[in-house]
Design an enzyme around this catalytic site. Structure first.
Site, PDB file in Angstrom:
ATOM      1  N   VAL A 133       0.903  -1.176   0.037  1.00 29.26           N
ATOM      2  CA  VAL A 133      -0.105  -0.013   0.100  1.00 29.26           C
ATOM      3  C   VAL A 133       0.830   1.069   0.074  1.00 29.26           C
ATOM      4  CG1 VAL A 133      -2.220  -1.090   0.980  1.00 29.26           C
ATOM      5  CG2 VAL A 133      -0.171   0.119   2.449  1.00 29.26           C
ATOM      6  N   SER A 159      -6.286   3.348  16.250  1.00 32.57           N
ATOM      7  CA  SER A 159      -5.920   2.416  17.096  1.00 32.57           C
ATOM      8  C   SER A 159      -6.116   3.399  18.246  1.00 32.57           C
ATOM      9  CB  SER A 159      -4.262   2.115  17.186  1.00 32.57           C
ATOM     10  OG  SER A 159      -3.913   1.456  18.339  1.00 32.57           O
ATOM     11  N   TYR A 168       4.805   4.179  15.909  1.00 35.21           N
ATOM     12  CA  TYR A 168       3.386   3.734  15.748  1.00 35.21           C
ATOM     13  C   TYR A 168       2.294   4.525  16.157  1.00 35.21           C
ATOM     14  CZ  TYR A 168      -0.340   0.346  16.039  1.00 35.21           C
ATOM     15  OH  TYR A 168      -1.589  -0.286  15.984  1.00 35.21           O
ATOM     16  N   ALA A 169       2.352   5.225  17.643  1.00 33.65           N
ATOM     17  CA  ALA A 169       1.422   6.087  17.875  1.00 33.65           C
ATOM     18  C   ALA A 169       1.281   7.168  16.966  1.00 33.65           C
ATOM     19  CB  ALA A 169       1.653   6.309  19.434  1.00 33.65           C
TER      20      ALA A 169
HETATM   21  N1  LIG Z   1      -4.148  -6.194  16.851  1.00 37.70           N
HETATM   22  C1  LIG Z   1      -4.353  -5.065  17.652  1.00 37.70           C
HETATM   23  O1  LIG Z   1      -4.237  -5.032  19.031  1.00 37.70           O
HETATM   24  C2  LIG Z   1      -4.651  -3.799  17.214  1.00 37.70           C
HETATM   25  C3  LIG Z   1      -4.789  -2.371  18.020  1.00 37.70           C
HETATM   26  C4  LIG Z   1      -5.005  -1.429  17.404  1.00 37.70           C
HETATM   27  C5  LIG Z   1      -4.980  -1.095  16.108  1.00 37.70           C
HETATM   28  N2  LIG Z   1      -4.686  -2.354  15.149  1.00 37.70           N
HETATM   29  C6  LIG Z   1      -4.493  -1.952  13.642  1.00 37.70           C
HETATM   30  O2  LIG Z   1      -5.411  -2.645  12.956  1.00 37.70           O
HETATM   31  C7  LIG Z   1      -4.832  -2.978  11.664  1.00 37.70           C
HETATM   32  C8  LIG Z   1      -4.902  -4.392  11.543  1.00 37.70           C
HETATM   33  O3  LIG Z   1      -3.896  -5.060  12.555  1.00 37.70           O
HETATM   34  P1  LIG Z   1      -3.937  -6.563  13.061  1.00 37.70           P
HETATM   35  O4  LIG Z   1      -3.835  -6.637  14.435  1.00 37.70           O
HETATM   36  O5  LIG Z   1      -4.992  -7.516  12.118  1.00 37.70           O
HETATM   37  O6  LIG Z   1      -2.503  -6.744  12.393  1.00 37.70           O
HETATM   38  P2  LIG Z   1      -1.780  -8.024  11.399  1.00 37.70           P
HETATM   39  O7  LIG Z   1      -0.398  -8.025  11.438  1.00 37.70           O
HETATM   40  O8  LIG Z   1      -2.647  -9.391  11.681  1.00 37.70           O
HETATM   41  O9  LIG Z   1      -2.324  -7.778  10.066  1.00 37.70           O
HETATM   42  C9  LIG Z   1      -1.766  -6.539   9.171  1.00 37.70           C
HETATM   43  C10 LIG Z   1      -1.760  -6.994   7.939  1.00 37.70           C
HETATM   44  O10 LIG Z   1      -1.321  -5.831   6.956  1.00 37.70           O
HETATM   45  C11 LIG Z   1      -0.497  -6.443   6.164  1.00 37.70           C
HETATM   46  N3  LIG Z   1       0.842  -5.467   5.615  1.00 37.70           N
HETATM   47  C12 LIG Z   1       1.591  -4.751   6.330  1.00 37.70           C
HETATM   48  N4  LIG Z   1       2.395  -3.950   5.709  1.00 37.70           N
HETATM   49  C13 LIG Z   1       1.617  -3.806   4.412  1.00 37.70           C
HETATM   50  C14 LIG Z   1       1.572  -3.237   3.266  1.00 37.70           C
HETATM   51  N5  LIG Z   1       2.748  -2.403   2.901  1.00 37.70           N
HETATM   52  N6  LIG Z   1       0.911  -3.232   2.340  1.00 37.70           N
HETATM   53  C15 LIG Z   1      -0.080  -4.240   2.364  1.00 37.70           C
HETATM   54  N7  LIG Z   1      -0.317  -4.651   3.378  1.00 37.70           N
HETATM   55  C16 LIG Z   1       0.483  -4.744   4.473  1.00 37.70           C
HETATM   56  C17 LIG Z   1       0.340  -7.577   6.850  1.00 37.70           C
HETATM   57  O11 LIG Z   1       0.781  -8.639   5.820  1.00 37.70           O
HETATM   58  C18 LIG Z   1      -0.652  -8.298   7.421  1.00 37.70           C
HETATM   59  O12 LIG Z   1      -1.538  -9.271   6.679  1.00 37.70           O
HETATM   60  C19 LIG Z   1      -3.426  -2.382  11.780  1.00 37.70           C
HETATM   61  O13 LIG Z   1      -3.318  -1.120  11.219  1.00 37.70           O
HETATM   62  C20 LIG Z   1      -3.265  -2.268  13.171  1.00 37.70           C
HETATM   63  O14 LIG Z   1      -2.217  -1.079  13.371  1.00 37.70           O
HETATM   64  C21 LIG Z   1      -4.199  -3.247  15.881  1.00 37.70           C
END
Ligand SMILES: NC(=O)c1ccc[n+]([C@@H]2O[C@H](COP(=O)([O-])OP(=O)(O)OC[C@H]3O[C@@H](n4cnc5c(N)ncnc54)[C@H](O)[C@@H]3O)[C@@H](O)[C@H]2O)c1
Length: 254
Positions: free
Chosen positions: A68, A146, A160-161
């Site tokens: 992305v 987040s 990240y934050a």
């Molecule tokens: N899991 C948590 O506790 C949490 C909390 C708050 C926010 N989030 C946010 O939720 C979203 C999903 O997180 P998740 O927990 O499902 O994480 P995850 O790591 O399970 O999934 C993230 C996905 O993004 C993909 N990705 C990373 N870089 C990429 C790129 N440059 N282009 C395309 N795809 C890319 C990864 O390959 C992965 O499949 C994220 O934005 C994360 O910051 C997660």
């Protein structure tokens, strides 16, 4: 859990669809009748997520391997989607990365990597998808921010934050600019959710220590988060615009 959303015929792009929250919202949308476009940089996991969608979908999903943060990839994502499904109704931006690095130890390359994925990539997806939605006169976007963008992060580093605060700023600005043209844009702010992002970054002991700091006493499951995103995309949320919806088990002030 029984899910009664009806997204029949709606075309939805989900980034970060190979894993975690993105994978679960892709499955839920497919179950609800949507034409799902799964986008991720991780080709291997994208295959299994796409297969999971195929099992529940009426319309075969499209999957696109893309980074992305790369403009060419995002242009290809939009062009392939429109060529295949003729329109884009919804966008969910789940692609994201997290590093735990302490502030003084963050090297510029790592800062850039986080920003390129979490905010530059999200901006590119939003800008190119909105251009298509404007031609259609409507669209709905949920940007995944987040709890780290609402206050600070107990898990991720300052980069990240910062990136997640930026997601909320971009979302609010877009919401104001675009709503008169039929496009609703909202941010979703999950708390700690049981996905690879958490399990790859925290030990089992660290997760155990985290739980009592969450009022509900546990991490969210990815499908619980997906259900909130589905509501945000639905007709039921017709007045929701520029909002940040928290789903964090009560972790209001971390
Ligand atoms: N899991 C948590 O506790 C949490 C909390 C708050 C926010 N989030 C946010 O939720 C979203 C999903 O997180 P998740 O927990 O499902 O994480 P995850 O790591 O399970 O999934 C993230 C996905 O993004 C993909 N990705 C990373 N870089 C990429 C790129 N440059 N282009 C395309 N795809 C890319 C990864 O390959 C992965 O499949 C994220 O934005 C994360 O910051 C997660």
């Amino acid at each position: 859990m029984d899910c009664s959303w009806n997204f029949k015929g709606k075309c939805c792009i989900v980034t970060g669809a190979a894993s975690g929250i993105g994978k679960q919202i892709s499955i839920l949308l497919a179950q609800s009748g949507a034409k799902v476009v799964l986008v991720d940089i991780d080709a291997e996991n994208l295959i299994s997520a796409t297969n999971a969608c195929k099992e529940v979908a009426n319309v075969a999903p499209l999957s696109i391997v893309a980074d992305v943060s790369k403009q060419q990839d995002v242009m290809r994502m939009v062009e392939s989607t429109v060529a295949h499904f003729e329109k884009i109704d919804f966008l969910v931006t789940g692609a994201g990365i997290l590093y735990r690095t302490q502030f003084l130890d963050i090297e510029l390359a790592e800062w850039d990597e986080v920003m390129n994925t979490n905010i530059r990539g999200l901006f590119l997806c939003n800008q190119l998808v909105v251009a298509q939605m404007l031609k259609q006169g409507e669209g709905r976007i949920v940007n995944i921010a987040s709890v780290a963008g609402r206050s600070m992060s107990l898990i991720g580093g300052a980069h990240y934050a910062t990136s997640k605060h930026a997601v909320i700023g971009l979302t609010r600005h877009m919401a104001r600019e675009l709503c008169q043209q039929g496009i609703r844009v909202n941010a979703f702010c999950p708390g700690a959710t049981s996905t690879p992002m958490i399990h790859d970054n925290l030990s089992a002991e660290q997760i155990t220590d985290l739980k009592p700091r969450i009022p509900l006493g546990r991490l969210a499951e990815a499908d619980e988060q997906a259900r909130v995103i589905a509501f945000m995309l639905s007709d039921a949320a017709s007045y929701l615009n520029g909002a940040c919806i928290d789903s964090n088990g009560g972790s209001v002030m971390l």
